[in-house]
Scaffold this motif. Structure first.
Motif, PDB file in Angstrom:
ATOM      1  N   MET A   1       4.097  -1.535  -3.605  1.00  8.15           N
ATOM      2  CA  MET A   1       3.904  -1.722  -2.170  1.00  8.15           C
ATOM      3  C   MET A   1       4.773  -0.758  -1.375  1.00  8.15           C
ATOM      4  O   MET A   1       4.341  -0.197  -0.361  1.00  8.15           O
ATOM      5  N   CYS A   2       5.990  -0.534  -1.848  1.00 10.09           N
ATOM      6  CA  CYS A   2       6.892   0.388  -1.154  1.00 10.09           C
ATOM      7  C   CYS A   2       6.410   1.828  -1.249  1.00 10.09           C
ATOM      8  O   CYS A   2       6.592   2.615  -0.312  1.00 10.09           O
ATOM      9  N   ARG A   3       5.804   2.177  -2.374  1.00 11.07           N
ATOM     10  CA  ARG A   3       5.385   3.554  -2.603  1.00 11.07           C
ATOM     11  C   ARG A   3       4.005   3.871  -2.051  1.00 11.07           C
ATOM     12  O   ARG A   3       3.669   5.037  -1.837  1.00 11.07           O
ATOM     13  N   ALA A   4       3.186   2.850  -1.826  1.00 11.79           N
ATOM     14  CA  ALA A   4       1.773   3.076  -1.515  1.00 11.79           C
ATOM     15  C   ALA A   4       1.572   3.705  -0.145  1.00 11.79           C
ATOM     16  O   ALA A   4       0.556   4.366   0.092  1.00 11.79           O
ATOM     17  N   GLY A   5       2.505   3.514   0.788  1.00 11.94           N
ATOM     18  CA  GLY A   5       2.368   4.106   2.118  1.00 11.94           C
ATOM     19  C   GLY A   5       1.128   3.651   2.854  1.00 11.94           C
ATOM     20  O   GLY A   5       0.549   4.406   3.633  1.00 11.94           O
TER      21      GLY A   5
END
Length: 669
Positions: free
Chosen positions: A209-213
């Motif tokens: 979730m943090c990386r998905a942007g």
């Protein structure tokens, strides 16, 4: 030869897919494989291989906008897995997407050295559709399955072997297959998935979730992978249904648009019948951050590079800079010691234009000053061959002025790299009226070898990308005066999916760059265009960004994390009060829509003026040079998805807030 060929060799059945260039699982290939399952019955083994440079490297995305045609890939894979004659997959090149799903349906798998494996559907907004997320945890384990399906990671043959996902790595695949005997192992779909720790899986979700942007596909893939804890007969239909539903999603359509567009833009109509020149030796003038990055990119592509500086001290500094970039690539594992040494050997620095005498191409990377650039090309033209290509890296200046007086202007072209040049993928190829087709073709061939997305641009202030950036920044600064604050606008655009908001990005690059461009435009700026001076005031206070610890934000020493600065907030509110501007509240979606409208409108004007060949060219510039979210496809694609009426309405609002400041594109009138 058909797309799937069948032949018998004693008691071995050979099934060969021949669907160039990448043996994609088109309807014809799926039908051919299904027919082959019937033909191989009675053989000791069925050997599945692919002609050409790769095994099956994915599905045929040209079919994804139409209703699925039978036979469906899950049925083909299940037929291979349940065949009375065991299938052996001989793998080479890339085994991706549907190719890996087919390979996992086989009883045994043998790979050539250098083979790579992956489930890259996430990169086009999809989940695998033929059991990929259901078989991968059972065969590769949870870690590798999540990396492949959720992040698009590619595994090497050695990694696949270590995980037990393939049976062997062999140089001679066919002879290795002939020596095999049937293996009565349990089909992958009937194996249980490895135990799954709920807390570990939840942490994986948080990381994604943090990386998905803002992109949804990584989490959709994680959900599908979790269904592997169910019996295959339950999980696989759920995966297929999700795959089909996502084909019609805005995200997948946008990502597929980006996939095809970035291939199309590198072959503009201007070079359709042109022949690129052979380039071996490149001279680069200017060894600052930009010149050093260009040099590193050219060395990485296998060119010989001479970097020219004004004096020996500058040349020594440039040499250290470039060697540092090459050493960094070695340290990060991007290159091995052999390539490192070869790049060092192919690089030299020198003082004076005479060092460019034997170069096939010279790239100017001096500071953005017309007289300096003109002097550079005058010096190069005196020593280089009259047909050697001359390229300017200018960001804003008119290349016609830069090359004025140079003999044989057909060899002159703009090559606008983006910093850091050894990393950023965008290359704007700027065409002058005098530039020959062969020179353009050579520039695009260079871009391909540098592994960049080259986009053709005509001449205008800022070319495609920086012209749009100027409009975007201007609209954002109007909002500041009218009621927003930098952190609100930046947060809204990050939520939209941008890598950075406009004010964070200015702080990183330096406010003095945009200020210099504004000063250059002072004499040509239309009198009716609104001009907000807040940025000028910051520059006058010495607040030019991260490098000095203050700009639109404040920065602690050694820390690039922006902090809201009351000084900036006060300056903005005082500006509004002094100019009699009643400040209003902006909702996040209002900020996003207005800034998208500005980008789309400016992009449409650029296409209408013939600066860009089409909307796809504009989209690729913004994706690869300016942090526009790939999963939205680019500003032009996003604007079409949002709809012309929404863009028109946003432009009307902008025009009412800043009369006389915007010129509408034809399509939005």
């Amino acid at each position: 030869m058909s797309v799937v060929d069948f032949r018998m060799e004693n008691d071995l059945a050979w099934v060969t897919v021949n669907n160039p260039p990448v043996n994609a699982t088109s309807t014809a290939v799926r039908q051919g494989l299904l027919d082959a399952v019937g033909k191989v019955q009675g053989a000791r083994l069925a050997i599945l291989q692919c002609a050409g440079r790769t095994f099956i490297a994915g599905g045929d995305m040209s079919e994804f906008d139409a209703p699925p045609q039978e036979p469906h890939l899950p049925d083909v894979v299940n037929a291979i897995e349940c065949s009375g004659t065991p299938f052996v997959a001989l793998l080479h090149g890339t085994v991706l997407g549907g190719g890996l799903e087919i390979a996992m349906g086989c009883a045994q798998r043998i790979a050539a050295p250098g083979t790579r494996f992956g489930l890259p559907e996430v990169n086009v907004g999809l989940v695998p559709g033929a059991g990929g997320t259901q078989r991968a945890p059972r065969l590769f384990g949870w870690d590798a399955a999540i990396d492949m399906a959720c992040s698009g990671k590619i595994l090497t043959a050695k990694q696949a072997l270590d995980l037990g996902a393939i049976d062997a790595i062999e140089d001679d695949l066919e002879n290795a297959a002939r020596a095999l005997t049937p293996d009565p192992r349990t089909p992958i779909s009937l194996r249980p998935a490895p135990p799954l720790d709920a807390d570990w899986f939840a942490e994986k979700r948080n990381t994604l979730m943090c990386r998905a942007g803002g992109q949804a596909a990584p989490l959709h893939n994680l959900d599908a992978l979790h269904w592997a804890t169910l019996p295959f007969s339950e999980g696989q239909p759920k995966e297929r249904a999700l795959h089909l539903s996502l084909r019609a999603s805005d995200e997948s359509r946008a990502l597929r648009h980006a996939f095809f567009a970035e291939r199309a833009v590198t072959q503009p109509s201007d070079i359709s019948d042109a022949t690129p020149r052979n380039i071996a030796n490149i001279a680069i003038v200017g060894g600052g951050l930009m010149g050093a990055g260009i040099a590193a990119a050219c060395l990485s592509a296998g060119y010989r590079v001479t970097l020219i500086e004004r004096d020996q001290d500058a040349a020594n500094a440039a040499q250290e800079r470039v060697q540092g970039l090459i050493a960094g690539a070695l340290k990060r594992g991007k290159i091995g010691q052999t390539k490192h040494d070869a790049q060092i050997a192919a690089f030299s620095t020198d003082v004076g234009y005479g060092a460019a005498r034997d170069a096939d191409l010279a790239i100017e990377a001096v500071f953005e000053d017309l007289s300096a650039k003109k002097a550079t090309f005058a010096g190069l033209a005196r020593v280089m061959a009259e047909d050697a290509i001359l390229a300017t890296n200018t960001s804003y200046l008119d290349p016609r002025d830069i090359f004025e007086g140079v003999k044989n202007p057909s060899r002159c072209v703009g090559l606008h790299f983006f910093s850091p040049a050894h990393i950023m993928k965008l290359l704007e190829v700027v065409k002058l009226p005098t530039t020959s087709k062969d020179t353009l073709a050579t520039a695009f061939a260079l871009g391909k070898r540098l592994r960049k997305v080259a986009v053709l641009s005509g001449i205008c202030d800022g070319f495609i990308g920086n012209r749009m950036l100027a409009a975007y920044r201007r609209a954002a600064e109007y909002m500041l005066a009218d009621g927003a604050l930098p952190q609100q606008i930046d947060e809204a655009m990050r939520a939209f999916g941008m890598a950075m908001g406009p004010f964070e990005a200015q702080d990183m690059g330096g406010l003095q760059i945009a200020e210099a461009n504004r000063r250059r435009q002072d004499t040509t700026r239309p009198a009716e265009e609104r001009y907000v001076t807040i940025s000028d005031q910051l520059c006058a206070l010495g607040r030019t960004g991260q490098r000095v610890g203050k700009g639109w934000y404040a920065y602690a020493k050694g820390d690039r994390t922006p902090s809201v600065d009351p000084v900036v907030t006060d300056l903005i509110t005082q500006y509004a009060a002094k100019n009699g501007i009643p400040r209003k509240a902006y909702a996040q979606d209002e900020i996003q829509t207005q800034l998208l409208a500005v980008l789309a409108n400016e992009g449409a004007r650029i296409v209408e003026e013939g600066i860009a060949e089409n909307d796809a060219a504009v989209d690729m510039v913004k994706l690869h040079g300016y942090g526009f979210p790939r999963w939205r496809g680019g500003p032009m694609f996003t604007a079409e998805t949002v709809g012309k009426d929404a863009i028109r309405n946003a432009l009307t609002t902008l025009e009412l807030q800043s009369p006389g400041s915007w010129i509408r594109a034809q399509r939005y009138r």
